[in-house]
Design a protein around this motif. Sequence first.
Motif, mmCIF file in Angstrom:
data_model
loop_
_atom_site.group_PDB
_atom_site.id
_atom_site.type_symbol
_atom_site.label_atom_id
_atom_site.label_comp_id
_atom_site.label_asym_id
_atom_site.label_seq_id
_atom_site.Cartn_x
_atom_site.Cartn_y
_atom_site.Cartn_z
ATOM 1 N N GLU A 104 -4.710 14.396 -5.044
ATOM 2 C CA GLU A 104 -4.801 13.375 -4.008
ATOM 3 C C GLU A 104 -4.722 11.962 -4.596
ATOM 4 N N ASP A 105 -4.311 11.017 -3.733
ATOM 5 C CA ASP A 105 -4.351 9.605 -4.113
ATOM 6 C C ASP A 105 -5.772 9.237 -4.537
ATOM 7 N N GLN A 106 -5.866 8.358 -5.533
ATOM 8 C CA GLN A 106 -7.178 7.993 -6.062
ATOM 9 C C GLN A 106 -7.091 6.696 -6.844
ATOM 10 N N GLN A 107 -8.255 6.158 -7.190
ATOM 11 C CA GLN A 107 -8.345 4.997 -8.066
ATOM 12 C C GLN A 107 -8.849 5.440 -9.430
ATOM 13 N N GLY A 108 -8.401 4.756 -10.478
ATOM 14 C CA GLY A 108 -8.829 5.128 -11.814
ATOM 15 C C GLY A 108 -8.682 3.986 -12.793
ATOM 16 N N ASN A 109 -9.192 4.217 -13.989
ATOM 17 C CA ASN A 109 -9.121 3.184 -15.030
ATOM 18 C C ASN A 109 -7.944 3.382 -15.978
ATOM 19 N N ALA A 129 0.779 12.225 -6.455
ATOM 20 C CA ALA A 129 -0.226 11.333 -5.892
ATOM 21 C C ALA A 129 -0.053 9.939 -6.489
ATOM 22 N N THR A 130 -0.595 8.953 -5.782
ATOM 23 C CA THR A 130 -0.581 7.575 -6.279
ATOM 24 C C THR A 130 -1.961 7.233 -6.806
ATOM 25 N N VAL A 131 -2.012 6.808 -8.055
ATOM 26 C CA VAL A 131 -3.276 6.405 -8.679
ATOM 27 C C VAL A 131 -3.245 4.896 -8.857
ATOM 28 N N THR A 132 -4.182 4.213 -8.216
ATOM 29 C CA THR A 132 -4.239 2.750 -8.315
ATOM 30 C C THR A 132 -5.278 2.351 -9.348
ATOM 31 N N GLU A 168 -2.770 -0.854 12.752
ATOM 32 C CA GLU A 168 -2.871 0.230 13.722
ATOM 33 C C GLU A 168 -1.983 1.384 13.255
ATOM 34 N N THR A 169 -2.599 2.512 13.051
ATOM 35 C CA THR A 169 -1.927 3.637 12.388
ATOM 36 C C THR A 169 -1.913 4.867 13.276
ATOM 37 N N GLU A 170 -0.718 5.400 13.526
ATOM 38 C CA GLU A 170 -0.570 6.651 14.272
ATOM 39 C C GLU A 170 -0.792 7.824 13.324
ATOM 40 N N THR A 171 -1.683 8.736 13.691
ATOM 41 C CA THR A 171 -1.955 9.894 12.840
ATOM 42 C C THR A 171 -1.094 11.099 13.196
ATOM 43 N N ARG A 172 -0.204 10.944 14.175
ATOM 44 C CA ARG A 172 0.625 12.084 14.600
ATOM 45 C C ARG A 172 1.376 12.668 13.406
ATOM 46 N N GLY A 173 1.279 13.972 13.237
ATOM 47 C CA GLY A 173 1.966 14.655 12.139
ATOM 48 C C GLY A 173 1.144 14.792 10.880
ATOM 49 N N ALA A 174 -0.003 14.112 10.816
ATOM 50 C CA ALA A 174 -0.851 14.252 9.630
ATOM 51 C C ALA A 174 -1.525 15.624 9.642
ATOM 52 N N PRO A 175 -1.672 16.259 8.490
ATOM 53 C CA PRO A 175 -2.312 17.581 8.456
ATOM 54 C C PRO A 175 -3.811 17.468 8.694
ATOM 55 N N PRO A 176 -4.389 18.368 9.478
ATOM 56 C CA PRO A 176 -5.837 18.330 9.704
ATOM 57 C C PRO A 176 -6.604 18.721 8.446
ATOM 58 N N GLY A 177 -7.872 18.308 8.424
ATOM 59 C CA GLY A 177 -8.730 18.635 7.299
ATOM 60 C C GLY A 177 -9.297 17.380 6.670
ATOM 61 N N ASP A 178 -9.999 17.570 5.560
ATOM 62 C CA ASP A 178 -10.599 16.466 4.807
ATOM 63 C C ASP A 178 -9.505 15.806 3.980
ATOM 64 N N ARG A 179 -9.060 14.610 4.389
ATOM 65 C CA ARG A 179 -7.903 13.953 3.780
ATOM 66 C C ARG A 179 -8.296 12.637 3.110
ATOM 67 N N THR A 180 -7.373 12.132 2.295
ATOM 68 C CA THR A 180 -7.535 10.833 1.674
ATOM 69 C C THR A 180 -6.681 9.819 2.407
ATOM 70 N N ILE A 181 -7.280 8.703 2.814
ATOM 71 C CA ILE A 181 -6.546 7.630 3.466
ATOM 72 C C ILE A 181 -6.712 6.382 2.611
ATOM 73 N N GLY A 182 -5.624 5.633 2.447
ATOM 74 C CA GLY A 182 -5.679 4.474 1.573
ATOM 75 C C GLY A 182 -4.808 3.342 2.071
ATOM 76 N N VAL A 183 -5.133 2.126 1.626
ATOM 77 C CA VAL A 183 -4.307 0.950 1.859
ATOM 78 C C VAL A 183 -3.736 0.536 0.507
ATOM 79 N N TYR A 184 -2.401 0.312 0.464
ATOM 80 C CA TYR A 184 -1.723 0.084 -0.805
ATOM 81 C C TYR A 184 -0.858 -1.174 -0.736
ATOM 82 N N THR A 185 -0.838 -1.899 -1.846
ATOM 83 C CA THR A 185 0.117 -2.976 -2.058
ATOM 84 C C THR A 185 1.109 -2.497 -3.115
ATOM 85 N N GLU A 186 1.849 -3.415 -3.739
ATOM 86 C CA GLU A 186 2.870 -2.980 -4.694
ATOM 87 C C GLU A 186 2.279 -2.152 -5.827
#
Length: 377
Positions: free
Chosen positions: A50-55, A150-153, A226-244
């Motif tokens: 999953e997407d995450q933050q790290g050092n 996954a994207t690691v920021t 404002e984010t449409e969740t249509r099509g997202a898989p159900p369950g415990d998911r990771t949601i994030g806001v990303y820049t470049e």
Amino acid sequence: MSSRLTFGTVKRAGAILLAVAIVVAAGIVVGQAPAIFGVEEDPQASITFEDQQGNGTAVTIREVTLSDGGYVVVTDGGDDPLAVSERLEAGTHENVTVEREDDATRELVGSLTATVHQDTSDEDGYAYAETNGDEDQPYLEDGFPVSATATVTSTDENALGDSFLVDSIDAPASATTNETIEVSARIRNPTEYRAEQPVEVRIDGVVYERQVLDLEGGEARNVTLETETRGAPPGDRTIGVYTEDGGAVTGIDLEFHTEPSVAVADASNESVTVSAAIPERGFVAVERNGTIVGTSDELAPGEHENVTVELAGDAEIGQDEELTATLYAGTPANASAASPITFEGAPVRTTFTLAEVTGDESDSDAGSSGGGADSGG
């Protein structure tokens, strides 16, 4: 012809027949060798990354399952690994930490791919590179390596250069898979110069909302997407806001917006047409006496109309034979390994006959057969 000659001919004919029988039997035994001698099926694996933050020094694999044990190898799309896990025993492992190789020149940030590899070498340690790919090859599914991206920021501002930074994120703790949610974040331009950069909302790495933000040098602004969740898989998911190059993540529990169901709209000896509400990626299978006689194409989570299930040409289905349309999680290409989708403890399926659907019966009402969990079973 003498009796001796006749007897010899019979003996030769018997020997030939015996040899043929032995060859045929040997062929049957060879064909059944996996079942008879306990040879295992092809090795199988799965991975959740999953997407995450790290050092920049390590990443966490949420879950990995290996039938025969092996390694998780992290790359940035190139041939050389950035990180390799310790050897993992067969089974399921959660929250596996994979640390960067000592000689790796790139930090573990950005878009990374984690691939599950077997352990086939007699030597200790991961040996794929040093054996030129002969040993410790990836687990395969449908001919492709078992992997996840996954994207690691980075949590290090100095490593992000001119990228806008995401100082904070605020998203609902739960939602359904068919609604509009508000995701808020505080975005900051760390440079001295005015700039425009995209800001994205991603759920499990998939972009669901995007807008371009214009900030003066040193400016910070609270934004709401404002984010449409249509099509997202159900369950415990990771949601994030990303820049470049920056980002911040949190968790969200997504509930499927309707009850899973499958209903038969039309049927013939060649195909069955259904509508389906499927809560995860999978397919619809038509079964007769517990045996699959046809599958649909793979379906994304959501509601689908006019889904076609092509039936096997040699099925020879009678008009009054009972059939079952069932929702499965998995891929139709590997239907034998798929699992029925359940709702409230029962498989999501419906039973029908061709006669019922087409109206070619005299003793019962004509019409479509529909249902949710274990309907008509």
